[in-house]
Each structure stands twice: as C-alpha cells, then as structure tokens.
Design an enzyme around this catalytic site. Structure first.
Site, PDB file in Angstrom:
ATOM      1  N   GLU A  64      12.031  51.674  20.150  1.00 33.45           N
ATOM      2  CA  GLU A  64      12.305  51.690  18.889  1.00 33.45           C
ATOM      3  C   GLU A  64      11.151  51.204  17.921  1.00 33.45           C
ATOM      4  O   GLU A  64      10.671  49.873  18.203  1.00 33.45           O
ATOM      5  CB  GLU A  64      13.531  50.919  18.657  1.00 33.45           C
ATOM      6  CG  GLU A  64      14.438  51.426  17.482  1.00 33.45           C
ATOM      7  CD  GLU A  64      15.854  50.903  17.405  1.00 33.45           C
ATOM      8  OE1 GLU A  64      16.691  51.006  18.382  1.00 33.45           O
ATOM      9  OE2 GLU A  64      16.139  50.108  16.583  1.00 33.45           O
ATOM     10  N   GLU A 123      19.087  46.642  22.778  1.00 32.86           N
ATOM     11  CA  GLU A 123      19.280  45.312  22.064  1.00 32.86           C
ATOM     12  C   GLU A 123      20.356  44.571  22.583  1.00 32.86           C
ATOM     13  O   GLU A 123      21.019  43.859  21.687  1.00 32.86           O
ATOM     14  CB  GLU A 123      18.972  45.059  20.812  1.00 32.86           C
ATOM     15  CG  GLU A 123      17.653  45.959  19.954  1.00 32.86           C
ATOM     16  CD  GLU A 123      17.331  45.964  18.577  1.00 32.86           C
ATOM     17  OE1 GLU A 123      18.438  45.514  17.942  1.00 32.86           O
ATOM     18  OE2 GLU A 123      16.272  46.381  18.036  1.00 32.86           O
TER      19      GLU A 123
END
Ligand code: GAL
Length: 814
Positions: free
Chosen positions: A507, A431
């Site tokens: 994720e 991210e």
C-alpha cells in the site's frame, strides 16, 4: 414475485457462465441466477411473518442490490467517537462519515419464491451467495438452513433435502449490520449474485476443479487438472479449448484417488496469459458413470507461470514484471456496493489507459465479475481476505468472527477463485493489530498455511505497517512476501533484516486531492485541511503516515528488490474522508487517483506519465480561469513522460524545465513555480532528447458557462437491465472550454429503452443523493449513469441547467 426457470433460460445462463468458469447443460447441470423477483423490507419482522407474510409492504427489488446507497446521507449514522490507532491518534474524537454516512445499520429481509423445474429428489442442489452484507441467516421454506458471518465471503449451502420438487419454494434471507463494524462504507444487502446450482448425484464438487500450469517449455505446457467429485463416477474426460472453440488437447482418466481425479495434459505451443496478451483457455470437464454423462463443467483458465525470486523479484512467464498497481475498495461510487460489470469494466479501462497492470482488492474478497474482467483485460491481482484478525480495529469488526470463521472464509476464497490466472498473490491481512505480540505471529502462520494447503502455487503477503514490530517478532520473516504499507523510510532496513530478498509496496502514497481544486501557496503538507473541506490537486498533500507518489517512484525505480506498488487508491470510495474524518459533511475519500465518479484527477496523469509506456502523456495543471488571481503567483505543473518542456503564457516563454534529481518531485514533474496569472492561454511544448519538438498542449481561460456537453463511455449497451453507459457531463463556455468553477444544478431525464440509474459529481462533501435525477456539477463536471431496460431500442438522455443550452444524447440498447 414468482419466477419459473425454463430450460431455455438455463441455456442463456449456460452461455453467460461459460466465461465464468462454472457451467452447465440443462440435462446434467443447471445454474439459475436469482436476480429477479425479490421482495425487500428493512427492519425486524415478527416470527410469524418469516414464513407467511404480507407482501404489500415489501419493496420489489432486483439484485445485486445495495439498500443503503439511496441514503439519505446523515451525520448521525455510525458516528464514532474513537481514536484511529492506525492513524497514530491517541485521543478519541468524533468521526462522522467514516462509513459513508449512509443507512447501512440494522436488520433487513429479502424474499424470493420460485420453482426449480430441473430439480428432482435424488439430485444435488446448492444455493450459492457471492456476497451478502452481512451476517445472513438463510431460510428455505421456513427452515433455517444456514448462516454466515463475513459480508465479503462467497459461500453455499446444500439444499438438496429442503428444496421442493415441482412446487414453489420460499427463500428468505435475514441480514444484520452492526454499527462500528467497518472502517469504510461496507454497503448493505444482497449486493452480489445469488444462484441455485442443480446437478446429478454424481457430479463435480462446487469449486472442485483446480487447474495449474505445472511446467512451461518453449513449445508445450503441462497443464495439471485436479477434480474433486461427489459420488462415484467411473471416469473423467477433460477437453481443453481455446477461446475460438478449437480443441487443443483431450485427456481421459479412470484413476480416481478417493474423491480426486488428477490429470496432466499437454498443450502444444500454448498462448500464454500476460497483461499485454491475456490469452485464455477453457477446460470442459465431463464425468461419466455407467457409460452415461453425469456432469459437465466449463472452467476458464490461463497458461502462465509465476515465480518470486530473491534478487530478481516477480517473474511472470520468466519475465521480471513490476506491479504498477492500485488498491480498490469494493464500492462503485454512486452504485454503492451493488456489483455491476459495466461499472467495473469502466474502472479497469481507465486504469489500463493509465498503464496500471495490477489491482489489490482492499481489504476483502473481490467479486467474481472483477476477477473475470482481470483475466480478460490482463490485470495482475492481489486478492486479500481480511482487515482484522483476532485483534479489533473497530468495535464490531471481523475480530468477532476470526477464531471461528477465518479458515472457512479463506478456503472459500481460494477454492472459488484459484483458476483465475490474474491472481498471482494472496493477502491474508491488512495492517492487522496482531502485528504486535507473539500470538499474531502464530496467526500469520496459521493463515498462510491454509492458503498454502489450498493453493500451493501462489505466495501470501500481509500489508504491514508496524514495520519495527514485525522486524522484532519474526512476523515479517514468516510471510512469503513482505508487504509494506507506507514507511518508505524503512524499506532499506526491512530489506536487510528480512530474508526474502524482496519487498512489495502493498500500500503506497495515500496522497489526497479533490478534482479541480487548487490551493495557494503551493507547498508540500501533511494532514492539511481547508475551510471548504477539499484537498489541493497540486498533489503535494498526504497524511501523517503516508507520502507523495514520488517517494514510491524512487524506490520502484532504484531498487530491483522492490517488486512493485499498490497505490492507495485507484478511485475514491465511500467513507474514510481523511483528512476530514472529523468534519461534516465530508463522507467519501480524497485518496483516489480518480474521483468517486471515475473522473481523473491530475494525479492520474502523473501515474500515466510513468506507467503507460506506449502512449505519450502531456498534462497541464491547474486550470487557467482565476479571475481573482491576476498578477499573483500561480505555479504550473506538467505531468509528462518527456524529460523536458517549455511553458508559454500568452505566447511568452516561462523557460524550459528539465526533470532532475534535486528533489523527488523534480525527478518526475516539470514545475514552473513563479508564473504570474494572467488570463489567456497556457501552452506547453515537450521536447525529445535531441531537442526536436515532441508534442504540445494548451489550455485556455474559460468564459461564462454556456452549454452542456455529453460524452458517453459506450454508446451501445446490452438490453439486459444491468448494462450501463457512463455519460460525462461538462459545462463549457461558448468556445467549448470547460468552466472549471461551474457548480451548477442540472436535471436529467432518460426516456425510451433505458432508465436514469444514478449520478455522481465526485465532490466528497456532496449530500445530494445519487439516485435522484438532479445534481450540481462539481468544478464543471459530473457523470450520469444510464441503464438499459430489457428491450432493444434507443435510450435518450436530456440534460438541462438554468441559463445553459441543454443537451441530449442517444444510447443504443441492443
Ligand atoms: C491504510 C489502510 C487503508 C486506509 C489507508 C488510508 O493504513 O490500510 O485501509 O485506511 O491507510 O491512508
């Protein structure tokens, strides 16, 4: 303080290291693990003391060591007034406990003095660190010999010039941890191993051997061994043995290309490495110069192939295999970041039982110990490198070092770990805010190319959460394997737009719960908070950016092109107490499938019912001791691999439930929403498809707390000062039922051949220190860690609590 390393000790290390891929015989190579003899001090020390110091004020410690885990927890530590942009926050608010509220910030020093009898001038000596938190500056005999920034990296320095022969050497390591340098608890100190490696001047380069399966046929494997050397050896001999010590192939070569030997070795009828049968081999590599052996190295590896094919997915040994994975941070709950193999093994045994087959080391380099266990126990591994690139998430994060260090950090990650068959994919980032803008695309390419250059056999992913942005910018097209973090609603679109023909749930879920806590009314909610700072174990609560487990299950089950998932997270971890980031005293996560003590939450059984395809699962929730809820609606959920079951309360049927597609939850859970609570017995009977009874299970209303029950995960452990037995402590009534509301202070005493090491109750709001021998149970349970001393014998654990019959347990130390 002073440590001598005899030849005999080295042979013990030889044995240990035989299985770590990096070994040794005294004559030509010795590996000295510097675990003992350390002195430790927090704070700055005057210049003059860097060489001559007064040891009186220094604490004696053994490494791996995390100096911050002893606390105390403190709200003020690393309090951050920030808007967490990854959580879609626009306004800065005060965050407590984000990094665990433990005292990791500041400067600290470690020292050790030792002789290295095997070292003579002309030999090569390396000083290897496997993880130091953080920014170590390393002094040997008063001289700064090197420094490193990233706390998760493995690195070494050549100390051949500085190391003294037949004399005492003094090693000093200065560490600096800055505030706001992490999004979770980073730990602090020499939290992984440190060793000295002594070789001849003609030797293998550190991490210089790479072993891959070049070709796999029905009856043979072509194993490729590339060996980087130092000096000018005449030839190399590589022998391949199975784990029983039987030689299965030998090859020698005198063809050296610059610094490299390359060998192709045929192994007949190889036993392949795979999660259900993690077969391993050892390559024994020997170097010769002028007819004399100059180096010998053992490298453990596995024979297996991997492929990622559009339309098929991930293939391990030609078999489509989906990742049933979890993300794990590196801390080990009450042990902090200090690596411990027994603690890792226990985590992985719990995961195996759940049917999990994969681990992602979020968001940094895994420990060597964890990779060794992954090889041995059969876990697929996604090894990640960074949580930040050049654009920061926190004020003093890795972005400070990215431009200068990213390449060397990746090089070391790959070279040190590439022979682990468990690693099947790399991740260059998580991210990263660099997902925005064209510079980020270039960085993604730059990093991916380093991985490819260092390891042409494995692809690279990035955990991407800015899915729309990476669709626009080309970032998502570029990564080998597009990994999506959450954003289940964008999977279809991403699959259409990206060319790779597959997606990974790098994720997933981020569902929150507290073990043994159930909230009413039972409903799906986002960012839900309660006055007691706990989350409900009905498993219906997640964060604004995330989702419930079933949203991922559906994608995994219905889309061939979704190659698997890594659930956030397998175990709770210190720090990031979402959804209570702003609420003190929350100081650890609620995301875990298992709590911080490693005790399963209900969600464990939801995943188990899906992932474990060999054992049946039948689990009832909530507990059935609700004195204040008589007559009130108290839904009952059952997590099971069977499709149909009937529920009985005190013998009365509540009806049959069948899994169905009406909602995502109905597809994977059996739910009786209208049950009215009455004390007594809840029983569930699961049925086979043909209507016959498959399995049954019942739970009972508990009476008053009566006694303490102790269950050790291992009743025999090794006398090595490191091994641990994890003892589950439960408060039960006189019939043996767990008292699910018991929050009772207990005292622990360990005598004999073991020590009390730590205790943890899994309560994310507890401020009781882990290392003191008293703690209250959380919803009836906690876990005590008993550690071996260095002599065989019996360790006796006694647990006492007011008003309870105490209990004791013996652990064999051998
Ligand atoms: C993700 C992030 C993780 C953790 C998680 C919590 O966005 O990658 O590190 O913060 O959210 O839901």
């Amino acid at each position: 303080m002073k440590a001598y390393f005899s030849h005999y000790t080295n042979l013990i290390f030889t044995f240990i290291l035989l299985f770590t891929g990096d070994s040794v015989f005294g004559q030509v190579r010795s590996v000295i693990k510097l675990n003992d003899g350390w002195l430790f001090k927090r704070g700055e020390i005057p210049e003059a003391e860097k060489v001559n110091f007064d040891a009186k004020n220094w604490e004696k410690v053994r490494i791996p060591h995390d100096y911050a885990i002893f606390g105390p927890f403190d709200k003020e530590i690393d309090k951050q007034t920030v808007a967490i942009t990854q959580n879609n926050e626009k306004v800065a608010t005060e965050k407590t406990g984000r990094t665990g509220a433990l005292p990791y910030i500041g400067e600290a020093w470690y020292r050790n003095t030792f002789e290295v009898p095997d070292f003579k001038k002309g030999k090569r000596a390396l000083l290897l660190f496997e993880g130091t938190m953080s920014q170590p500056k390393v002094y040997l005999n008063g001289r700064l010999i090197g420094q490193w920034n990233y706390g998760y990296s493995y690195f070494y320095f050549d100390i051949s010039e500085e190391l003294l022969e037949n004399k005492e050497n003094t090693l000093a390591v200065q560490l600096t941890n800055l505030p706001q340098s992490s999004r979770w608890y980073p730990g602090a100190g020499l939290y992984r191993n440190v060793s000295i490696i002594v070789t001849e001047d003609v030797s293998f380069e550190q991490w210089g051997i790479s072993i891959t399966t070049k070709q796999l046929q029905e009856d043979f494997a072509q194993v490729h061994v590339k060996s980087e050397v130092v000096g000018q050896p005449d030839y190399i001999v590589t022998e391949i043995q199975d784990l029983n010590g039987k030689t299965v192939a030998v090859d020698s070569s005198s063809k050296v290309f610059g610094k490299f030997f390359e060998q192709d070795i045929k192994v007949e009828n190889p036993k392949l490495w795979e999660p259900d049968a993690p077969n391993l081999y050892i390559a024994i590599s020997k170097l010769y110069k002028d007819g004399k052996l100059t180096d010998i190295k053992h490298t453990r590896f596995g024979i297996r192939t991997i492929a990622y094919i559009a339309g098929k997915g991930f293939l391990l040994n030609d078999k489509v295999t989906k990742f049933k994975g979890v993300c794990l941070h590196h801390d080990l709950g009450p042990l902090g970041a200090a690596v411990n193999k027994a603690a890792l093994r226990r985590q992985m045994e719990i995961l195996k039982d759940m049917g999990c087959n994969a681990i992602r080391s979020a968001h940094n380099m895994p420990s060597f110990e964890q990779l060794e266990l992954a090889d041995e126990m059969g876990f697929l591994f996604l090894a990640e490198s960074f949580d930040e690139w050049a654009k920061p998430k926190v004020k003093n994060g890795y972005a400070k070092f990215f431009n200068s260090d990213a390449e060397k950090d990746i090089v070391n990650l790959v070279r040190a770990t590439r022979n682990h068959p468990s690693i099947v994919m790399w991740s260059s980032g998580n991210e990263v805010p660099d997902q925005w803008g064209s510079e980020g695309v270039k960085r993604a390419k730059f990093l991916q190319e380093i991985f490819h250059r260092e390891d042409p056999t494995r692809p690279v992913t990035v955990g991407m959460d800015q899915v729309k942005a990476v669709m626009e910018s080309g970032f998502g097209v570029l990564v080998d394997i597009p990994g999506l973090n959450y954003r289940t609603h964008l999977y279809e679109e991403a699959y259409q737009k990206f060319p790779q023909g597959m997606l990974l749930g790098s994720e997933t879920a981020s569902t929150v719960s507290s073990r043994g806590v159930y909230k009413f009314p039972v409903q799906i909610a986002k960012n839900k908070t309660y006055d007691d700072l706990q989350s409900s174990s009905y498993d219906l609560e997640s964060t604004s950016w995330s989702n419930l487990p079933e949203d991922d299950f559906i994608l995994q089950d219905d889309k061939d092109w979704v190659i698997g998932e890594f659930v956030w997270t397998g175990f709770d971890y210190l720090g990031e107490p979402t959804p209570y980031d702003e609420k003190w005293p929350s100081r650890s996560s609620y995301f875990g499938i298992n709590d911080l003590a490693g005790l399963p939450k209900d969600r464990f059984y939801l995943y188990r019912s899906r992932w474990n395809t060999t054992d049946n699962t039948l689990h009832i929730l909530p507990h059935w001791t609700w004195p204040d809820r008589v007559g009130q609606t108290t839904p009952v959920f059952v997590y099971t691999n069977f499709d149909r079951a009937e529920l009985f309360v005190n013998g009365k049927s509540m009806g049959v439930q069948q899994k169905n597609n009406s909602t995502p939850q109905h597809r994977y859970r059996l739910m009786w929403m209208d049950v009215k609570y009455e004390p007594g017995t809840v029983k569930v009977v699961a049925y086979h498809k043909d209507g016959s009874k498959a399995m049954e299970k019942e739970i009972h209303t508990a009476g008053k707390p009566h006694k303490i029950v102790l269950e050790a995960d291992r009743s025999t452990i090794n006398a090595d000062k490191e091994d641990l037995s994890f003892v589950k402590v439960s408060v039960v009534d006189k019939h043996g039922n767990l008292c699910p509301n018991a929050n009772i202070p207990l005292q622990f005493e360990v005598s004999g051949a073991g020590n009390f090491k730590a205790v943890c109750n899994g309560d994310p709001t507890s401020l009781e220190p882990f290392h003191l021998p008293t703690m209250r149970t959380f919803n009836g349970q906690l876990v005590v860690l008993v550690q071996s001393k260095d002599k065989a014998g019996i360790a006796k654990l006694v647990v006492k609590g007011k008003g309870l019959k105490s209990s004791e347990l013996s652990i064999n130390i051998k």
